[in-house]
Scaffold this active site. Structure first.
Site, PDB file in Angstrom:
ATOM      1  N   ASN A  12       0.965  -1.212  -0.021  1.00  0.00           N
ATOM      2  CA  ASN A  12       0.043   0.173   0.017  1.00  0.00           C
ATOM      3  C   ASN A  12       0.872   1.310   0.054  1.00  0.00           C
ATOM      4  O   ASN A  12       1.692   1.575   0.892  1.00  0.00           O
ATOM      5  CB  ASN A  12      -0.889   0.078   1.319  1.00  0.00           C
ATOM      6  CG  ASN A  12      -1.926   1.166   1.304  1.00  0.00           C
ATOM      7  OD1 ASN A  12      -1.532   2.248   0.968  1.00  0.00           O
ATOM      8  ND2 ASN A  12      -2.928   0.997   2.036  1.00  0.00           N
ATOM      9  N   ASP A  72      -0.705  -3.822   9.970  1.00  0.00           N
ATOM     10  CA  ASP A  72      -1.984  -4.129   9.645  1.00  0.00           C
ATOM     11  C   ASP A  72      -2.845  -3.084  10.411  1.00  0.00           C
ATOM     12  O   ASP A  72      -2.718  -2.900  11.568  1.00  0.00           O
ATOM     13  CB  ASP A  72      -2.332  -5.769   9.935  1.00  0.00           C
ATOM     14  CG  ASP A  72      -3.509  -6.117   9.344  1.00  0.00           C
ATOM     15  OD1 ASP A  72      -3.510  -6.290   8.209  1.00  0.00           O
ATOM     16  OD2 ASP A  72      -4.611  -6.236   9.930  1.00  0.00           O
ATOM     17  N   LYS A 178      -1.228  14.725   9.435  1.00  0.00           N
ATOM     18  CA  LYS A 178      -2.189  13.396   9.855  1.00  0.00           C
ATOM     19  C   LYS A 178      -1.209  12.418  10.510  1.00  0.00           C
ATOM     20  O   LYS A 178      -1.580  11.905  11.472  1.00  0.00           O
ATOM     21  CB  LYS A 178      -2.335  12.643   8.371  1.00  0.00           C
ATOM     22  CG  LYS A 178      -3.031  11.272   8.639  1.00  0.00           C
ATOM     23  CD  LYS A 178      -3.433  10.450   7.355  1.00  0.00           C
ATOM     24  CE  LYS A 178      -3.780   8.930   7.790  1.00  0.00           C
ATOM     25  NZ  LYS A 178      -4.056   8.192   6.560  1.00  0.00           N
TER      26      LYS A 178
END
Ligand code: ITT
Length: 202
Positions: A12, A72, A178
């Site tokens: 990702n 994860d 973030k």
């Protein structure tokens, strides 16, 4: 002394961008799966974020013979009994896009009133050392799910998640902002401390 190489076991690219900004440690070179031509296949069938993170980190450590780190993560919505949870990446039909994931979530939550739209992101990090040693670290951030997509940065559910104490979605924040508050930012700053302490032992 040469740098210690660690493989970041994720495909990702949104995660890679965020993690590389935090794991900027002198003495450590972070590689990602994109730096290898060989692929690893992992079935993410664990019941918890931790189980899946360990699976991914172990698989990469074995395959490449280097220390490996896996993330994860996922979104848990209180009114949906903490779903999509470990299935967050597979909540929409393939080919999955961030937009599809957000739209499906908004559809499923359309009758949930504003006060009950609380949710949290979890990030479990597993570090697999070359000798098989495993360290697990977690981070969590609470927030709410709004009613339409807002913002174009980030990935996954960022366009519909507003962290508690803020007015903007994660998708409207630069990575640095973030990272300051996110589940991944929290977990990887702890991971950074852990890796630095190991380096000091050497
Ligand atoms: P790897 O397994 O290769 O790391 P993945 O995307 O399949 O990539 P996960 O199995 O951990 O990763 O699934 C996490 C999903 O949860 C991710 O695809 C997003 O949909 C969602 N998610 C996790 N962290 C997020 C974040 O910071 N912002 C938005 N969505 C996030």
């Amino acid at each position: 002394m040469g740098k210690i190489k660690i493989v970041l076991a994720t495909s990702n690219q949104g995660k890679v961008r965020e993690i590389k900004k935090i794991l900027d440690i002198k003495g450590i070179k972070i590689l990602s799966l994109a730096d290898f031509s060989e692929r690893i296949r992992i079935t993410e069938n664990g019941r918890t974020f931790k189980e899946n993170a360990v699976k991914k980190a172990r698989a990469a450590q074995k395959k490449f013979g280097l220390a490996a780190i896996a993330d994860d993560s996922g979104l848990c919505v209180d009114a949906l009994h903490k779903k999509p949870g470990v299935r967050s990446a597979r909540f929409a039909r393939p080919p999955v896009t961030s937009e599809k994931l957000c739209k499906k979530l908004l559809r499923v939550m359309k009758d949930i009133p504003d006060k009950k739209r609380t949710a949290f992101f979890v990030c479990a990090v597993a570090v697999a050392g070359p000798g098989g040693r495993i360290k697990i670290i977690e981070g969590k951030v609470k927030g709410t799910i709004i009613r339409q997509l807002k913002g174009t940065r980030g990935f996954g559910y960022d366009s519909v998640f507003v962290p508690r104490g803020y007015e903007k979605t994660f998708a409207r924040m630069p990575i640095a902002q973030k990272n300051k508050i996110s589940h991944r930012g929290i977990a990887f700053r702890r991971t950074r401390e852990y890796l630095s302490s190991i380096l000091r032992e050497k």
